[in-house]
Every structure is written in structure tokens, then in C-alpha cells.
Design a protein around this motif. Structure first.
Motif, PDB file in Angstrom:
ATOM      1  N   PRO A 399       0.834  -1.204   0.000  1.00  0.00           N
ATOM      2  CA  PRO A 399       0.000   0.000   0.000  1.00  0.00           C
ATOM      3  C   PRO A 399       0.874   1.262   0.000  1.00  0.00           C
ATOM      4  CG  PRO A 399       0.208  -0.832   2.221  1.00  0.00           C
ATOM      5  CD  PRO A 399       1.006  -1.758   1.347  1.00  0.00           C
ATOM      6  N   PRO A 400       0.296   2.419  -0.325  1.00  0.00           N
ATOM      7  CA  PRO A 400       1.041   3.660  -0.099  1.00  0.00           C
ATOM      8  C   PRO A 400       1.372   3.703   1.392  1.00  0.00           C
ATOM      9  CG  PRO A 400      -1.077   4.094  -1.177  1.00  0.00           C
ATOM     10  CD  PRO A 400      -1.080   2.651  -0.785  1.00  0.00           C
ATOM     11  N   HIS A 401       2.552   4.171   1.758  1.00  0.00           N
ATOM     12  CA  HIS A 401       2.904   4.170   3.180  1.00  0.00           C
ATOM     13  C   HIS A 401       3.958   5.232   3.483  1.00  0.00           C
ATOM     14  CE1 HIS A 401       5.687   1.378   1.215  1.00  0.00           C
ATOM     15  NE2 HIS A 401       6.537   1.553   2.222  1.00  0.00           N
ATOM     16  N   ALA A 402       4.112   5.512   4.760  1.00  0.00           N
ATOM     17  CA  ALA A 402       5.062   6.538   5.204  1.00  0.00           C
ATOM     18  C   ALA A 402       5.529   6.195   6.610  1.00  0.00           C
ATOM     19  CB  ALA A 402       4.386   7.911   5.199  1.00  0.00           C
ATOM     20  N   GLY A 403       6.656   6.771   6.992  1.00  0.00           N
ATOM     21  CA  GLY A 403       7.172   6.500   8.343  1.00  0.00           C
ATOM     22  C   GLY A 403       8.340   7.396   8.676  1.00  0.00           C
ATOM     23  N   TRP A 404       8.903   7.167   9.841  1.00  0.00           N
ATOM     24  CA  TRP A 404      10.076   7.926  10.268  1.00  0.00           C
ATOM     25  C   TRP A 404      10.865   7.159  11.306  1.00  0.00           C
ATOM     26  CZ3 TRP A 404       8.964   7.900  15.295  1.00  0.00           C
ATOM     27  CH2 TRP A 404       7.703   8.261  15.770  1.00  0.00           C
ATOM     28  N   ALA A 405      12.057   7.661  11.618  1.00  0.00           N
ATOM     29  CA  ALA A 405      12.847   7.118  12.729  1.00  0.00           C
ATOM     30  C   ALA A 405      13.397   8.263  13.564  1.00  0.00           C
ATOM     31  CB  ALA A 405      13.989   6.262  12.204  1.00  0.00           C
ATOM     32  N   ILE A 406      13.270   8.089  14.870  1.00  0.00           N
ATOM     33  CA  ILE A 406      13.830   9.063  15.823  1.00  0.00           C
ATOM     34  C   ILE A 406      15.044   8.411  16.468  1.00  0.00           C
ATOM     35  CG2 ILE A 406      13.434  10.280  18.004  1.00  0.00           C
ATOM     36  CD1 ILE A 406      10.475  10.353  17.437  1.00  0.00           C
ATOM     37  N   GLY A 407      16.132   9.134  16.591  1.00  0.00           N
ATOM     38  CA  GLY A 407      17.290   8.631  17.331  1.00  0.00           C
ATOM     39  C   GLY A 407      17.032   8.828  18.819  1.00  0.00           C
ATOM     40  N   LEU A 408      16.886   7.721  19.544  1.00  0.00           N
ATOM     41  CA  LEU A 408      16.514   7.814  20.962  1.00  0.00           C
ATOM     42  C   LEU A 408      17.502   8.662  21.768  1.00  0.00           C
ATOM     43  CD1 LEU A 408      14.700   6.955  23.374  1.00  0.00           C
ATOM     44  CD2 LEU A 408      16.223   5.007  23.678  1.00  0.00           C
ATOM     45  N   GLU A 409      18.788   8.454  21.525  1.00  0.00           N
ATOM     46  CA  GLU A 409      19.791   9.165  22.342  1.00  0.00           C
ATOM     47  C   GLU A 409      19.750  10.670  22.101  1.00  0.00           C
ATOM     48  OE1 GLU A 409      20.345   6.351  20.703  1.00  0.00           O
ATOM     49  OE2 GLU A 409      20.711   4.966  22.375  1.00  0.00           O
ATOM     50  N   ARG A 410      19.414  11.053  20.869  1.00  0.00           N
ATOM     51  CA  ARG A 410      19.307  12.500  20.591  1.00  0.00           C
ATOM     52  C   ARG A 410      18.101  13.088  21.317  1.00  0.00           C
ATOM     53  NH1 ARG A 410      21.399  13.269  14.437  1.00  0.00           N
ATOM     54  NH2 ARG A 410      23.383  12.190  14.756  1.00  0.00           N
ATOM     55  N   LEU A 411      17.060  12.282  21.418  1.00  0.00           N
ATOM     56  CA  LEU A 411      15.881  12.704  22.171  1.00  0.00           C
ATOM     57  C   LEU A 411      16.241  12.850  23.657  1.00  0.00           C
ATOM     58  CD1 LEU A 411      12.980  13.065  21.201  1.00  0.00           C
ATOM     59  CD2 LEU A 411      12.510  10.721  21.866  1.00  0.00           C
ATOM     60  N   VAL A 412      17.040  11.924  24.144  1.00  0.00           N
ATOM     61  CA  VAL A 412      17.468  11.984  25.552  1.00  0.00           C
ATOM     62  C   VAL A 412      18.309  13.248  25.783  1.00  0.00           C
ATOM     63  CG1 VAL A 412      18.840  10.834  27.351  1.00  0.00           C
ATOM     64  CG2 VAL A 412      17.358   9.477  25.864  1.00  0.00           C
ATOM     65  N   MET A 413      19.180  13.580  24.832  1.00  0.00           N
ATOM     66  CA  MET A 413      19.993  14.804  24.962  1.00  0.00           C
ATOM     67  C   MET A 413      19.071  16.019  25.112  1.00  0.00           C
ATOM     68  SD  MET A 413      22.804  14.296  21.928  1.00  0.00           S
ATOM     69  CE  MET A 413      23.932  15.642  22.304  1.00  0.00           C
ATOM     70  N   MET A 414      18.041  16.006  24.260  1.00  0.00           N
ATOM     71  CA  MET A 414      17.104  17.122  24.218  1.00  0.00           C
ATOM     72  C   MET A 414      16.319  17.268  25.521  1.00  0.00           C
ATOM     73  SD  MET A 414      13.973  16.866  21.714  1.00  0.00           S
ATOM     74  CE  MET A 414      12.682  16.650  22.898  1.00  0.00           C
ATOM     75  N   LEU A 415      16.049  16.137  26.178  1.00  0.00           N
ATOM     76  CA  LEU A 415      15.203  16.178  27.367  1.00  0.00           C
ATOM     77  C   LEU A 415      15.979  16.151  28.684  1.00  0.00           C
ATOM     78  CD1 LEU A 415      12.453  13.984  25.850  1.00  0.00           C
ATOM     79  CD2 LEU A 415      12.006  16.149  26.963  1.00  0.00           C
ATOM     80  N   THR A 416      17.296  16.105  28.588  1.00  0.00           N
ATOM     81  CA  THR A 416      18.090  16.098  29.818  1.00  0.00           C
ATOM     82  C   THR A 416      19.134  17.215  29.822  1.00  0.00           C
ATOM     83  OG1 THR A 416      19.712  14.610  28.824  1.00  0.00           O
ATOM     84  CG2 THR A 416      17.959  13.583  30.127  1.00  0.00           C
ATOM     85  N   GLY A 417      19.416  17.740  28.631  1.00  0.00           N
ATOM     86  CA  GLY A 417      20.424  18.798  28.544  1.00  0.00           C
ATOM     87  C   GLY A 417      21.847  18.270  28.476  1.00  0.00           C
ATOM     88  N   VAL A 418      22.045  16.941  28.438  1.00  0.00           N
ATOM     89  CA  VAL A 418      23.433  16.473  28.324  1.00  0.00           C
ATOM     90  C   VAL A 418      23.942  16.856  26.941  1.00  0.00           C
ATOM     91  CG1 VAL A 418      23.222  14.594  29.996  1.00  0.00           C
ATOM     92  CG2 VAL A 418      22.910  14.074  27.569  1.00  0.00           C
ATOM     93  N   ARG A 419      25.199  17.280  26.904  1.00  0.00           N
ATOM     94  CA  ARG A 419      25.703  17.863  25.663  1.00  0.00           C
ATOM     95  C   ARG A 419      26.507  16.872  24.824  1.00  0.00           C
ATOM     96  NH1 ARG A 419      25.464  23.443  25.718  1.00  0.00           N
ATOM     97  NH2 ARG A 419      27.385  23.615  24.522  1.00  0.00           N
ATOM     98  N   ASN A 420      26.807  15.722  25.424  1.00  0.00           N
ATOM     99  CA  ASN A 420      27.531  14.699  24.680  1.00  0.00           C
ATOM    100  C   ASN A 420      26.636  13.463  24.618  1.00  0.00           C
ATOM    101  OD1 ASN A 420      29.295  12.654  23.812  1.00  0.00           O
ATOM    102  ND2 ASN A 420      31.045  13.658  24.790  1.00  0.00           N
ATOM    103  N   ILE A 421      26.404  12.951  23.440  1.00  0.00           N
ATOM    104  CA  ILE A 421      25.485  11.814  23.259  1.00  0.00           C
ATOM    105  C   ILE A 421      25.932  10.589  24.066  1.00  0.00           C
ATOM    106  CG2 ILE A 421      26.571  10.825  21.170  1.00  0.00           C
ATOM    107  CD1 ILE A 421      23.601  10.566  20.081  1.00  0.00           C
ATOM    108  N   ARG A 422      27.228  10.507  24.352  1.00  0.00           N
ATOM    109  CA  ARG A 422      27.749   9.367  25.124  1.00  0.00           C
ATOM    110  C   ARG A 422      27.142   9.318  26.525  1.00  0.00           C
ATOM    111  NH1 ARG A 422      30.737  11.390  21.669  1.00  0.00           N
ATOM    112  NH2 ARG A 422      32.054  10.189  20.267  1.00  0.00           N
ATOM    113  N   GLU A 423      26.721  10.477  27.030  1.00  0.00           N
ATOM    114  CA  GLU A 423      26.113  10.518  28.364  1.00  0.00           C
ATOM    115  C   GLU A 423      24.677  10.012  28.353  1.00  0.00           C
ATOM    116  OE1 GLU A 423      27.086  13.241  31.243  1.00  0.00           O
ATOM    117  OE2 GLU A 423      28.246  14.540  29.910  1.00  0.00           O
ATOM    118  N   ALA A 424      24.125   9.851  27.147  1.00  0.00           N
ATOM    119  CA  ALA A 424      22.741   9.380  27.032  1.00  0.00           C
ATOM    120  C   ALA A 424      22.677   7.870  26.831  1.00  0.00           C
ATOM    121  CB  ALA A 424      22.050  10.097  25.878  1.00  0.00           C
TER     122      ALA A 424
END
Ligand code: AMO
Length: 436
Positions: A399-424
Motif C-alpha cells: 500500500p502507499p505508506h510513510a514513516g520515520w525514525a527518531i534517534g533515541l539518544e538524541r531525544l534523551v539529549m534534548m530532554l536532559t540537557g546532556v551535551r555529549n550523546i555518550r552521556e545518554a
């Protein structure tokens, strides 16, 4: 069965001043020690929080005193004692120990100051990650990560999605040939999956709305504060949907996640001294052309069809300091499975979701026509033969279809303020780090 005499009766946070006089057993680790001569204060940590253990040296028995004197940071203990209301203690309550069992002594000196008073370099911290994670700030990041995952599952499940798991050992590339990790698979070569892209697309034939939260592997040479070689990708795919439909799901999901984190992890955000605002929807939608023009005005020249370099994203992030989508990307710089617009095939129906200057997600409407998909594979110098099993699904009523992917660790950076992805990530993997 024998009951161990070290078993806890309460967590630290369950102890309240009105339990004055009660005998309790607490278990955990020694976080801090303060010796004031006649009195010794121990801060005991467990998974819920901390509590002050007060040892008045002339009031406790010799055995307990001897144990208390020998304790060092991070020793694992069980403490039997009596609850005492004490206004001056951190939570208005303390424990006077009657008996202590040292379950395990930590080897001294520790490689890190677990109080965080002497800050350590990120590599020193990651080398002793389990110890590093005893710090409240670091554990708060993972409490928030947990709340994000809970919110994602809750939201998608309520919206009719089914959770899937697709193979991580695969035979062909999903995002093009670059960045693949080869693995020896008996006598053949296989690869670690860069994305569940092909499987999630095929499965819309059976389930219509699918999501996966799973590891993805990219042989990223770029050693930056936002790239990992192993990260968790949150993927969705929806049948009978367009890019706009799934963008709406993305923004509503982000809004829901922010709301849940603010509601449920207030204490952790406070520990991190970080403020999360619940965003309004819809998010801004900027076209690639608008972005190129804005950047031109800011003195950064990008020829049409070029990808946007990091430095330009930094500028863009200053112009749009929150969430926004970039839409109408040139087809040539989007993956082969992204649908070109019917009216203007040089422009695609792909999008990116940005937060300041960081890309949080990407996705789009997919090609569901097999011939067009083969044409796009060839245009991107990929061999349709390697995609035989994927292409066959397009013979079964795709069928016609659509989707996406979110990088979880980048989301964690955004919601915790950690500035290095390694901390997520608990145990990050990057170009140079494969241990612990
Ligand atoms: P993309 O390659 O853009 O899209 O990846 C999706 C999201 O994953 C995150 N991400 C990363 N995070 C940490 N380290 C990395 N090396 C890394 N690479 C990517 C980003 C990015 O937005 N199949 C498509 C998605 C789709 O169309 O459904 C894909 O994988 O947040």
C-alpha cells in the motif's frame, strides 16, 4: 528457605519522621562520610534516594562503631537501626544504627570522586561507567530515558501500533552501502542492520501500523558529540499514510513525551538543573529552499541539491531555537525509498525533524511502486539484485505508506540537557570505544 539477616525492610525514601522509634533494615551503598569527632554521619544510597545514618560514638555498641569506623565510599552494607526524628537531618529523619553488615567493601582508592565534587574527564568516567552511574545526575538521565521509552510505547500502542522486532544481522544494506559493519556469518559475510527500514516497510502489508525500538549500527567515522556507532532507533511505519500524516504523529508524540517527562520526572529534571517546555503543535515546517535562503542571508552559501553542513545547522538552530521540520528536500540527497513528488520529481516527500541544530528524526512518504523503486535504486548506484527479498514484497499489494525514525539518544539529549550523546547511553560505542 533461610531468610538472610541483611534483607531490607524499607527503601530510604520510605523512612519518614513519623516512624520515630521503629526498627528498620536498610541496604545500599555508602555515598558520603563525615566525621565530626564524637559523631559520624554516613549517607546511605539505594535506588530510591539517600538517608543519613548517624553514629553517635558513645551511644552505639563497640561492634557497630568498629564497622562504622572502617566504612569507605561505595562499600555495600546492610544497616539495622532505629528511626529518629531529627529536624536538622536532610529529610527531618535519621537512623541510629544497632548493627551493620558489610556485604562488600569497595576497592580504594576509587577511580572517580563519586560525589562529583572533583569532576572527571568523560573518558575516565566511561572507563568506570558503573561507578560513574552512582552519581544522581547520571542516573537521572536514565530515569528520564526510561520515561521517554514508556511514553513512546504508551502513545504508539494507544494509537493502534504494534511493536515489532526485526533482524539485526542482515544480508544487504538498508540505507545504502556506506557505514555498514560486516560480520562473519559462518562461511558468508553478513552485516549489522543500519535501520529496520526495509522490514518495517514490508510489514505494513500485514499490520498497517508498526513500530520498533531497537539497536542500529553505523560504521560512523565522524567522532562528534552526536554520533554513535550503535544507537537505539525508534521507528514507525504506517500503511495508507503520507509524510504529512506521520509528521503529525511525530509532533504529537514529541509533545506527549515532553509532557510525561515533565510530569513524572520532575525530581530528575531538578537534579539535572534542566527545564523542559512542552511544545505547541504543529511544529514549524520550513522547506529546503527556505532554509537555503535563510542561510544565504546569514552568509552561508549552499547550492541547490547539496546537503546542509553542520556549521549551517548551527546557524539554523540559532534562527529556530526549538522544534521545526525541514521538508521538500531534493530527491537526490534522500535515500532511495523516499518518494519523489508526483508534480516535481526533483523534490522528495522526505522530511527531517530538527531540535535547534540537531536532527532528531527523519522520514517521509515511501515509494510503493516496484518499478520506480528499482529505478531509484539504480540511480543511487545500488544493485536491485541485492534487494530481491525486499522488492518481492512489492508484488504482494504494497500500500502507499510513510514513516520515520527518531534517534533515541538524541531525544534523551534534548530532554536532559546532556551535551555529549555518550552521556545518554549506558555503555556507548563510538569509533574508538568498544569497552566496557
Ligand atoms: P536516519 O539515518 O536519518 O534515518 O536516522 C534516523 C535518526 O537516527 C538518529 N541517528 C543517530 N543517532 C546517533 N548516532 C548516529 N550515528 C546516528 N545516525 C542517525 C538521528 C536520525 O534522525 N531509515 C531512516 C528513517 C526513516 O526514513 O524511517 C533512517 O534511518 O536522530
Amino acid at each position: 528457605m533461610k531468610t538472610e539477616n541483611w534483607k531490607r525492610t524499607h527503601y530510604t525514601m520510605e523512612i519518614t519522621p513519623n516512624m520515630d522509634g521503629e526498627e528498620v533494615v536498610l541496604t545500599g551503598w555508602i555515598k558520603e562520610i563525615r566525621d565530626l569527632g564524637g559523631i559520624k554521619f554516613l549517607i546511605l544510597r539505594d535506588k530510591e534516594g539517600t538517608l543519613q545514618i548517624t553514629v553517635p560514638k558513645d551511644e552505639v555498641d563497640e561492634h557497630t562503631l568498629k564497622h562504622a569506623e572502617s566504612l569507605q565510599r561505595q562499600d555495600c552494607v546492610s544497616i539495622r537501626g532505629v528511626v529518629k526524628r531529627m529536624d536538622k537531618a536532610p529529610r527531618g529523619v535519621e537512623i541510629i544504627p544497632k548493627n551493620m553488615i558489610i556485604l562488600n567493601m569497595a576497592k580504594q582508592p576509587l577511580p572517580l570522586d563519586i560525589t562529583g565534587k572533583t569532576p572527571a574527564d568523560i573518558d575516565v568516567r566511561l572507563d568506570a561507567r558503573v561507578l560513574d552511574l552512582t552519581r544522581d545526575e547520571n542516573r537521572a538521565v536514565f530515569q528520564i530515558r526510561h520515561a521517554i521509552l514508556e511514553a513512546i510505547r504508551d502513545f504508539l500502542s494507544k494509537n493502534g501500533f504494534i511493536e515489532i522486532h526485526t533482524p539485526k544481522i542482515i544480508a544487504s544494506a538498508t540505507e545504502g552501502g556506506a557505514n555498514l559493519f560486516p560480520v562473519m556469518y559462518f562461511e558468508r559475510e553478513a552485516f549489522l542492520a543500519q535501520s529496520p527500514q526495509l522490514y518495517k516497510e514490508q510489514l505494513v502489508i500485514d499490520f498497517e501500523k508498526v513500530y520498533e525500538i531497537g539497536p542500529t549500527f553505523r560504521a560512523e567515522k565522524s567522532h562528534t558529540r552526536r554520533h554513535l556507532t550503535e544507537f537505539i532507533s525508534v521507528d514507525i511505519e504506517v500503511a495508507f499514510a503520507t509524510a504529512e500524516d506521520v509528521m503529525e504523529i511525530a509532533e504529537r508524540l514529541i509533545q506527549y513525551i515532553c509532557k510525561m517527562v515533565v510530569e513524572k520526572r520532575r525530581g530528575d529534571l531538578k537534579t539535572l538543573k534542566y527545564k523542559v517546555e512542552v511544545p505547541e503543535v504543529p511544529f514549524k515546517r520550513l522547506t529546503y529552499d527556505e532554509v537555503v535562503n535563510e542561510l544565504k542571508d546569514a552568509g552561508i552559501k549552499i547550492s541547490w541539491g547539496e546537503d546542509i553542513p553542520t556549521i549551517a545547522y548551527r546557524t539554523l538552530g540559532r534562527l529556530h531555537p526549538y522544534f521545526y521540520f525541514i521538508i521538500d528536500w531534493p530527491t537526490s540527497i534522500k535515500p532511495f525509498y523516499i518518494k519523489p513528488r508526483d508534480d516535481k520529481p526533483e523534490i522528495s516527500e522526505g522530511f527531517d525533524l530538527m531540535w535547534h541544530w540537531i536532527e532528531i528524526a527523519s522520514g517521509g512518504t515511501r515509494i510503493h511502486d516496484k518499478d520506480l523503486l528499482i529505478k531509484r535504486l539504480r540511480e543511487q548506484n545500488l544493485n536491485p539484485e541485492s534487494f530481491r527479498f525486499h522488492l518481492q514484497a512489492f508484488d504482494y499489494g504494497m500500500p502507499p505508506h510513510a514513516g520515520w525514525a527518531i534517534g533515541l539518544e538524541r531525544l534523551v539529549m534534548m530532554l536532559t540537557g546532556v551535551r555529549n550523546i555518550r552521556e545518554a547511553v549506558l555503555f556507548p560505542r563510538d569509533r574508538f570505544r568498544l569497552t566496557p
